[in-house]
Enzyme design. Sequence first.
Site, PDB file in Angstrom:
ATOM      1  N   CYS A  12       7.559  -8.244 -27.765  1.00 17.11           N
ATOM      2  CA  CYS A  12       8.884  -7.642 -27.740  1.00 17.11           C
ATOM      3  C   CYS A  12       8.800  -6.164 -28.111  1.00 17.11           C
ATOM      4  O   CYS A  12       7.730  -5.638 -28.422  1.00 17.11           O
ATOM      5  CB  CYS A  12       9.831  -8.365 -28.695  1.00 17.11           C
ATOM      6  SG  CYS A  12       9.352  -8.199 -30.429  1.00 17.11           S
ATOM      7  N   ASP A 430      10.513  10.126   0.492  1.00 15.53           N
ATOM      8  CA  ASP A 430       9.415  10.469   1.384  1.00 15.53           C
ATOM      9  C   ASP A 430       9.988  10.574   2.807  1.00 15.53           C
ATOM     10  O   ASP A 430      11.051  10.018   3.092  1.00 15.53           O
ATOM     11  CB  ASP A 430       8.345   9.370   1.307  1.00 15.53           C
ATOM     12  CG  ASP A 430       7.253   9.553   2.342  1.00 15.53           C
ATOM     13  OD1 ASP A 430       6.699  10.656   2.406  1.00 15.53           O
ATOM     14  OD2 ASP A 430       6.974   8.595   3.087  1.00 15.53           O
ATOM     15  N   ASP A 629       6.841   4.765   1.285  1.00 18.64           N
ATOM     16  CA  ASP A 629       6.293   3.588   1.953  1.00 18.64           C
ATOM     17  C   ASP A 629       4.784   3.617   2.119  1.00 18.64           C
ATOM     18  O   ASP A 629       4.178   2.623   2.500  1.00 18.64           O
ATOM     19  CB  ASP A 629       6.922   3.424   3.342  1.00 18.64           C
ATOM     20  CG  ASP A 629       6.299   4.380   4.354  1.00 18.64           C
ATOM     21  OD1 ASP A 629       6.197   5.592   4.033  1.00 18.64           O
ATOM     22  OD2 ASP A 629       5.913   3.932   5.444  1.00 18.64           O
ATOM     23  N   ASP A 633       2.098   7.575  -1.337  1.00 20.09           N
ATOM     24  CA  ASP A 633       3.267   7.623  -2.221  1.00 20.09           C
ATOM     25  C   ASP A 633       3.047   6.865  -3.522  1.00 20.09           C
ATOM     26  O   ASP A 633       3.853   6.976  -4.444  1.00 20.09           O
ATOM     27  CB  ASP A 633       4.497   7.025  -1.504  1.00 20.09           C
ATOM     28  CG  ASP A 633       4.870   7.792  -0.255  1.00 20.09           C
ATOM     29  OD1 ASP A 633       4.800   9.030  -0.279  1.00 20.09           O
ATOM     30  OD2 ASP A 633       5.219   7.154   0.754  1.00 20.09           O
TER      31      ASP A 633
END
Length: 749
Positions: A12, A430, A629, A633
């Site tokens: 946590c 992009d 994509d 990238d």
Amino acid sequence: MKAELAITGMSCAACVDRVEVSLARAPGVHSAGVNLATDRATVEFDPAATDIDALIKAVESAGYGARNAESLWSEAARAAESRARQTEYEELKRKFWIAAVLSFPVLVIAMAHGRIRALDFQGVNWVQLMLTTPVVFYCGAQFYRGAWAAFKHRAANMNTLVALGTGAAYVYSVVATIWPAAFGTHMPTVYFEAAGVIIALVLVGRMLEALARGRTSEAIKELMKLQAKSARIIRDGREIEIDIDAVVPGDVIQVRPGERIPVDGVVTEGSSAVNESMLTGESLPVEKTTGDEVFGATMNASGAFRFRVTKVGRDTALQQIVRMVEEAQGSKAPIARLADVISGIFTPVVLCIAIATFAAWFVLAPTEVRFTMALVNFVSVLIIACPCALGLATPTAIMVGTGRGAEEGVLIKGGESLEMAHRVDTVVLDKTGTITSGRAELTDVIPLGDLSESELLSIVASAERQSEHSLAAAIVRAAEARGLEIPPALDFRALSGQGVEAKVAGRFVLIGNSRLMTEEPVEFKQAEPILQSLAADGKTPILAAVNGRIAGIIAVADRVKPESRQAIAMLKRTGLDVIMVTGDNRRTAEAIARQVGIEHVIAEVLPGEKAEEIQRLRAQGKVVAMVGDGINDAPALAQADIGIAIDTGSDIAIEAADITLLRGDLRGVATAIALSNATIRTVKQNLFWAFVYNVIGIPLAAGVFYPLTGWLLSPVIASAAMSLSSVSVLTNSLRLRGFRPPALTGAAA
């Protein structure tokens, strides 16, 4: 010096904070950042003052495990880590199913108490004890160990709450089962179902979290697959195929058509077109000739060439991308889960209240019932304060929100991604494959002589049919789509970097760029204004000459997706800044930007520079979403606050991203942000009601109102109230099923 440690035992935000504090306090440490999603700590330190072993000891002193993280270059280490994560997930899944199967009949017995006589038989409490004991001691053991570890370091977390609530219910119920006379009845009420069901519910959350965290290294795995396994080097005038690890700088490597380039270097002989989309994102091949740089993992298209090796191993462009992806993932500050953080304060307060309740009733209650009343009220406080509603507040909303997103084609990889998306104020897009289709298509056929449009396209397609260039493929596809006859071409010859020549139906055909026409020579002055106009629109013009005379112009381009302009308008309407970043040339980039309504363009950048641009925007205080994509990238997607990948793109980009648009539609970006806003609102509402319930319920369970009203909250009512609070949280979360994306409603958010 910078080092990376692999941390074990964190569960946590409170764990992250303790590890960070322990590292930051170690001598010689300049800074320390811990990522819960990747279980990694990145530490900057003075090697003269400390070392890796000392840093590991600092982590261990906080109650967690640590080791020196293996290099990205080690595939064996990554495989081992992947197996360990899978083992963790399988163990959690096994424990959940055991807890669920054993707790269900206990829950049925508890709900049927006093209603179904068949379930009120003598010894029913012993049945519940036998069913619940394995759940507590096997399935829930990790929570008790975690709570004990936190206690030893004078801290509290969600494990502490789970252990206290389930432990109190279980111990009380065991005592009531073994020694019923202490409660003045032969079959006192027990609360085994509270212990079993809470453990099962918490295990569901841990299981889903382990599954999500196990996916964080998939981007690295996919990148590593791009690396060639061998190289064909020239030694003593002969070609020798060797393992990629044996290649050294200075070697000369032969590359044939269709092969992947193994390492980085400089062309020494020959020429070709190379697909560098994994680096630049640009769909069109790049012409390479003597003196040009080539990069490992890019794909050779049509020609053959030799190059001298300049970089190998971790120094290659591919490995730099790998390193940037991991560093960006590791540098992300984890989003603290509000319930975990507050539990660090809430838990000791509840424990103090429960102890005070026991003491007060033991002193003030009549002697003959003081222990029973003190114990019952003590348990009532712990049960009503049990973190079931608190623990469900965030995960239920996130589960419903992510499920609703998947129905709309928006795959959100986890709660942190969903939480961060609502804070985004800048969207970086992009170009190739994101705003555009990522595939070259014929856009214009302009006759400049006696040929008709169809005749010109037919002749050009005939000559280009034998070419391996992607532009040629686009022309041939267009001719076939129009049903044109494509006669066979003779004497075909590819002119590297310039075009092609061939004989079609007895005519000498020359197709290529202006440099080719100038060298032949072919007069094309009349075509120059058209060439400039097409280039200004972001298109690639190709000149065609027949029998030495200019015959026309064919233009090819990567078309803008039909929905891109609408999607960008939606984003701008919500007040977001929209920026386009691309490895393409500036003229083409600006032409595409004009078509879709983007004012800010960053062009001619490599993968590392894309990530640097994202970092620069974040340094200005902006919360950035990167949409892309391609492989190129991936570093920018990982560097951004939120990475959004188009599913029609590369697997690497998708794995490096936080959100994936399954339909390849940019309008999904607006949907993701709107869904994030709706989900976070729901989480805050859930947390509000969970805490209000505790604020009212705890004093009531402690008997604060007893002197005035005579009210006492029995553990049965406390358990029912706890269940009611959980139902209210679940019901509120399910309202997200009615979410409607802005793409359908036309709303801004």
